[in-house]
Design an enzyme around this catalytic site. Structure first.
Site, PDB file in Angstrom:
ATOM      1  N   SER A   1       0.842  -1.195   0.000  1.00 27.39           N
ATOM      2  CA  SER A   1       0.000   0.000   0.000  1.00 27.39           C
ATOM      3  C   SER A   1       0.883   1.254   0.000  1.00 27.39           C
ATOM      4  O   SER A   1       1.772   1.385  -0.844  1.00 27.39           O
ATOM      5  CB  SER A   1      -0.945  -0.051   1.206  1.00 27.39           C
ATOM      6  OG  SER A   1      -1.935   0.951   1.130  1.00 27.39           O
TER       7      SER A   1
ATOM      8  N   ASP B   1       0.458  -4.114  -4.026  1.00 28.47           N
ATOM      9  CA  ASP B   1      -0.595  -3.107  -4.159  1.00 28.47           C
ATOM     10  C   ASP B   1      -0.098  -1.714  -3.760  1.00 28.47           C
ATOM     11  O   ASP B   1      -0.701  -1.048  -2.908  1.00 28.47           O
ATOM     12  CB  ASP B   1      -1.799  -3.496  -3.303  1.00 28.47           C
ATOM     13  CG  ASP B   1      -3.007  -3.890  -4.138  1.00 28.47           C
ATOM     14  OD1 ASP B   1      -2.870  -3.991  -5.367  1.00 28.47           O
ATOM     15  OD2 ASP B   1      -4.083  -4.100  -3.557  1.00 28.47           O
TER      16      ASP B   1
ATOM     17  N   HIS C   1      -7.295  -5.535  -1.270  1.00 28.53           N
ATOM     18  CA  HIS C   1      -6.114  -4.780  -0.883  1.00 28.53           C
ATOM     19  C   HIS C   1      -5.493  -5.235   0.430  1.00 28.53           C
ATOM     20  O   HIS C   1      -4.275  -5.151   0.608  1.00 28.53           O
ATOM     21  CB  HIS C   1      -6.495  -3.298  -0.785  1.00 28.53           C
ATOM     22  CG  HIS C   1      -5.355  -2.376  -0.558  1.00 28.53           C
ATOM     23  ND1 HIS C   1      -4.362  -2.170  -1.492  1.00 28.53           N
ATOM     24  CD2 HIS C   1      -5.032  -1.590   0.512  1.00 28.53           C
ATOM     25  CE1 HIS C   1      -3.493  -1.295  -1.023  1.00 28.53           C
ATOM     26  NE2 HIS C   1      -3.859  -0.934   0.186  1.00 28.53           N
TER      27      HIS C   1
END
Length: 319
Positions: free
Chosen positions: A131, A170, A247
């Site tokens: 992330s 991600d 995610h």
């Protein structure tokens, strides 16, 4: 002697837990310490020298929520260092702290916290993150690329740590392309624009750009997430899409289930996703830190046979 690289089902053994016993070490930061934050270190316990992986967690998350994933990677013979950034830190501060940790590492400070007769191989270092932590990993690596091209005087002002690979799970740079809080915003929206000469692997999830229950905003919006990071990476670069997952699905089960309240989550086994991401990390690290590329090549050429989950698409851009 022939070394077995595949299980009986044809899946690469990188996707299974490795043979190394792993010790988890908490390293505390103090007022007098050069460390800007605590570290969670995953280390093999067998005597030897091991490559090093820096792993940066996602926004408002904690490194111990990735414990299963990081144990998997370390069990294949890697020292994993996972900093715990302050939940109040802005992205730019996280990058600054990442640089301080890299400097601490370059001064051989890690040796004192590892198990007896275990040493880090600082000529074999990769950076990674999930992330916003993926954005931090790219920002750190790109800063070190700039360092390698700097003048001698400029180099004396920066830590001499060689980074040999970047992996992003991600990766996300803000909530949208116009977000004001994603500094440093390294995305330029120009193909191959990253000033990087080291290999890159980007692992995306197919549900990360979807709303949870039709209300919560996407965790990784189009234009600031995995596809754009891959698009801007120079070769050699790899792209793997876990199309049926969300995610936060690579977190340990308890936290993955909790995050599914606000983020779109897949219905398949989260453990299988963690095994897949862990195996992709191992195959990439073996290829570019240790010169053993067979597993990575086989996965790229036959992901439907070698990987535990559906990876679609899988893209490799050669130099």
């Amino acid at each position: 002697m022939v070394v077995k690289k595949l299980g009986d089902d044809g899946i690469a053994l990188d996707f299974e837990v490795g043979d190394e016993a792993v010790e988890i070490i908490n390293v505390q930061a103090s007022y007098f310490s050069p460390l800007p934050c605590p570290l969670l270190v995953f280390s093999p316990t067998t005597e030897g020298s091991y490559p090093v992986l820096l792993f940066f967690h996602g926004f408002m998350l904690k490194p111990n929520w990735y414990k299963s994933l990081l144990l998997h990677i370390s069990s294949h013979g890697y020292i994993v260092i996972a900093p715990q950034f302050s939940p109040m830190a802005l992205q730019c501060q996280e990058v600054k702290n990442a640089k301080k940790i890299a400097e601490w590492l370059s001064q051989n400070s890690l040796d004192s916290v590892l198990p007896e007769k275990v040493l880090p191989d600082l000529l074999k270092v990769a950076v990674s993150g999930h992330s916003s932590g993926g954005n931090t990993a790219f920002a750190l690596a790109l800063a070190y690329e700039s360092y390698s091209k700097a003048t001698t005087k400029e180099q004396e002002e920066q830590p001499p740590l060689k980074i040999s690979g970047i992996l992003g799970i991600d990766p996300v740079s803000g909530s949208s392309s116009s977000c004001l809080f994603s500094s440093p915003n390294i995305l330029q929206y120009i193909p191959y624009s990253f000033d990087q000469s080291i290999p890159v692997a980007v692992i995306g999830t197919g549900l990360s750009n979807k709303r949870a229950y039709g209300m919560c905003p996407p965790a990784a919006s189009n234009g600031v997430s995995h596809a754009e990071f891959f698009n801007e990476s120079k070769p050699p670069c790899y792209y793997f899409m876990a199309k049926d997952y969300g995610h936060a699905d690579m977190l340990d089960d308890k936290m993955a289930n909790l995050m599914s309240i606000i983020m779109k989550s897949g219905k398949e086994s989260k453990d299988t996703l963690r095994r897949t991401i862990g195996g992709l990390f191992v195959a990439f690290l073996k290829a570019y830190l240790e010169g053993q590329a067979d597993d990575l090549i086989n996965i790229v050429e036959s992901p439907e046979i070698r990987a535990p989950i559906a990876l679609d698409p899988v893209i490799y851009v050669e130099e």
